[in-house]
Design a protein around this motif. Structure first.
Motif: not given
Length: 730
Positions: A213, A216-217, A227, A242, A244-246, A248, A251
């Protein structure tokens, strides 16, 4: 605005009083329209006067032209500013039509710089010195340029300020360099701040999920990514932790996928060094076999950062961009540093998760997987691990079904807070459960458990409370070995602790004899047993903890129509919610609640069954108390004295004249509205009782005489393996 230090003025100086008078009379900055009034009238000149009236050297003009330096001459008395063509070009003026007003000229200067230039010129004129400045000017087309000038004030024959001569040159490139240097300095400061904040955030991440977390932040300064992905390496596969930018779908496709040997992530892991790809074409050229991965990702630039901890690769970070991007050395250093921080944090988090799973699994094995359901009672249990250490300890609870439909409650705490304590707890729990299930009375169960722990020779002791609940009529027999007293919530919602006779902790004195404390429950009342982690902490003494526990237990009354189990679960949640926060809690917490529901209608069952051990004479006294409570609950208190006396005689005969246990049963019947009590004592001996006539000095032999005299009926009945003696009272 950067400025230059001013050089000292010429050696010849006019007295201050004379300078003041000269400036007042001749300096247009103070007395006439000119620079001080905001008017400058520039012109173009070819030459530049030199000291002592010498002509300009032949080499000066080419040198100034080669370096882009212009010259100016300011007649202070007439307030006329003359400059050559290069000076006009540097200032953004048109030399062929140089008739602008002073207002229009000053408007070309940056508003922040014009006052500074004016003050420096005034000081130089007043002191017959020299001055210099760095300022910005705005060209007619709106462009911002930077200019440097250097000038010296010349005096006339009377020592008064007459002219200022000097040079001017373009400093726009220097301005841009300064602006770029400022931007780079700010960016370096942002990146340094980012590394500090990232290190702090990652150091506070406890679990692998926390690390993912935080990563990715992260807001990367100067190069915001499109990404971010964090993955661990597990048996040649990439496990996505984890992203972000992709979406589901992407992933799910890449999660748990085998790592292609020609993939850039594989190269980064093998080489233990970051891999940077600046464009999609470069990706296809360098990694043709892995090109489908790049095509499907929708990105154009990547940074693959290997996560290496203790010399072993554990995963990879992927930072991607939608557009082509060539990362410079500072950006690559920043990302490499970030990868090292993430690797260390991830390794620590994986170790924490593994230890937590080990502790949780061991604790689950040690504690009962399920609490058995016993008709007539409702139970609820909770276990909260400590907030520090391995989160495993010696606290435990247990619910043991007993012969005759009764139930045993166990709560205990082994000394220590480690795996050793947990192992001892597991052995002790099994032994105590076996002793209770065999039907031993509470005092015997506790004494045997103490001897068992002492025989283990572990140098550990344990505190424990064992309570046997008679489900038929709600009587509790409690034994305490250095543990906390139970808390009872009554039917009116009040709660208080019940004093139980205490003994030494288990394992301290193997021959310790424990005393039994007996108390009764009404239907709907609840017994609460807990370990000291719930009522004692570093900032809370035991008395305060008991008050908090009683406050949490009291006051909750189930609503009409509520499920009988749900309110007890809510009560357990409310009690544990008042415990210290998990990050601050120093000890485990075990909690056991039992509510005696009783039969439908709220009356106790009108039958009492009890097994009496052959060598357990103390049980006879307990049996008399149980019989008194039962008859009182059944509404026939007038039978108490007679029934207690006769039951004691039958049980004593069975214990003294046989070598086996006896089973006591009392039932109340209703014959046409008239109560009838039948008491039976069964044993496995074939030897029948004989009625005797004792003498006056005899100490025994009167039991059957009392039964015959006081009972409405009595007798002996054969059974397959023994006999049954009974009597009835109406």
């Amino acid at each position: 605005m950067a400025t230059e230090p001013e050089a000292p003025g010429p050696a010849r100086r006019t007295p201050p009083a004379q300078v003041s008078r000269s400036i007042a009379a001749a300096n247009p900055l103070r007395t006439a329209p000119g620079l001080a009034a905001g008017r400058i009238v520039p012109a173009v000149t070819r030459g530049l006067p030199t000291r002592s009236g010498e002509s300009t050297p032949d080499w000066l003009e080419p040198a100034m032209a080669a370096n882009g330096i212009g010259s100016f001459d300011w007649d202070i008395r007439r307030d006329v500013l003359e400059g050559d063509q290069r000076a006009c070009a540097i200032l953004g003026l048109d030399g062929s039509a140089f008739d602008r007003t002073s207002g229009s000229f000053l408007s070309m200067l940056h508003p922040e710089d014009a006052p500074v230039v004016r003050r420096r010129v005034e000081r130089a004129v007043a002191e017959l010195g020299q001055c210099g400045a760095y300022y910005r000017t705005v060209f007619p087309n709106g462009e911002l340029h930077a200019v440097r000038f250097r000038g010296r004030v010349l005096a006339d024959a009377f020592g008064r300020a007459s002219r200022m001569v000097g040079f001017v040159w373009d400093a726009t490139v220097e301005l841009h360099k300064r602006e770029r240097a400022g931007e780079l300095a700010a960016l370096r400061e942002d990146r340094s701040r980012f590394i500090k904040e990232a290190a702090r955030a990652l150091s506070e991440a406890v679990t692998v999920r926390d690390v993912a977390r935080v990563f990715t932040e992260l807001p990367l300064p100067g190069l915001p990514p499109d990404g971010l992905a964090l993955a661990s390496l597990e048996a040649g596969r990439i496990a996505l932790l984890g992203a972000s930018g992709y979406d589901d779908g992407l992933r799910e496709r890449f999660d748990r996928a085998p790592l292609h040997p020609n993939h850039p992530a594989a190269e980064a892991i093998r080489g233990r060094a970051p891999v940077f790809v600046s464009s999609l074409d470069e990706y296809r050229a360098r990694y043709p076999e892995a090109a489908p991965f790049a095509n499907d990702s929708g990105r154009s630039a990547w940074a693959f950062l290997p996560l290496v901890a203790s010399g072993r690769p554990i995963g990879v970070c992927v930072i991607s961009f939608d557009d082509d991007r060539e990362l410079d050395a500072d950006e690559r250093t920043l990302l490499s540093t970030l990868g090292g921080l993430v690797a260390q944090s991830l390794a620590r988090a994986r170790l924490h998760d593994a230890e937590h799973e080990l502790a949780a699994g061991l604790q689950r094995v040690m504690l009962p997987r399920t609490v058995p359901a016993v008709p007539g009672v409702t139970t609820a249990v909770r276990y909260l691990a400590a907030g520090s250490g391995l989160q495993i300890g010696g606290d435990w609870y247990d619910v043991v079904p007993l012969p005759g439909g009764h139930v045993g409650l166990v709560i205990g705490d082994v000394q220590g807070h480690d795996v050793h304590a947990a192992g001892i707890m597991g052995q002790l729990r099994i032994a105590l459960r076996a002793y209770a299930a065999e039907g031993h009375p509470p005092a015997a169960v506790m004494a045997r458990a103490s001897r068992f722990l002492a025989d283990l020779d572990t140098d550990h002791f344990a505190t424990c409370t064992y309570a046997e609940v008679n489900v038929d009529y709600g009587v509790v027999y409690a034994v305490r070995a250095g543990h906390l007293d139970p808390v009872v919530r009554r039917g009116d919602g009040t709660a208080h602790s019940v004093p139980v006779a205490g003994g030494l902790p288990l394992g301290v004195a193997p021959d310790e004899e424990y005393r039994v404390t007996r108390f009764s429950l009404d239907p709907g009342e609840t017994v609460v047993l807990c370990t000291d982690g719930l009522v004692e902490a570093r900032d809370m003494d035991l008395d305060t903890g008991y008050e908090r526990l009683c406050d949490a237990v009291a006051g909750y009354l189930p609503a009409v129509g509520e499920s009988p189990r749900e309110p007890l679960e809510e009560l357990a949640d409310r009690i544990t919610a008042r415990a210290a926060d998990s990050s601050e809690r120093e000890d485990d917490i075990a909690l056991l609640l039992l509510r005696w529901d009783g039969p439908a209608g709220g009356l106790a069952a009108q039958q009492l069954r009890r097994r009496i051990g052959q060598a357990d004479l103390a049980r006879i006294s307990e049996l008399r108390g149980e019989l008194r409570d039962a008859l009182r609950r059944w509404g026939v208190p007038e039978m108490i004295d007679t029934a207690e006396l006769l039951a004691s005689e039958l049980v004593t005969n069975a214990i003294r004249h046989t070598d086996r246990d006896a089973m006591f049963t009392a039932r109340l019947y209703q014959d046409g509205g008239r109560p009838r009590l039948r008491v039976e004592v069964e044993d496995e001996s074939d030897l029948w009782p004989t009625r005797r006539t004792p003498g006056e000095q005899a100490s025994s032999g009167r039991g059957l005489m009392l039964v015959e005299a006081l009972a409405d009926g009595w007798g002996v009945e054969p059974r397959g393996t023994g006999k049954r003696m009974w009597f009835e009272l109406s």
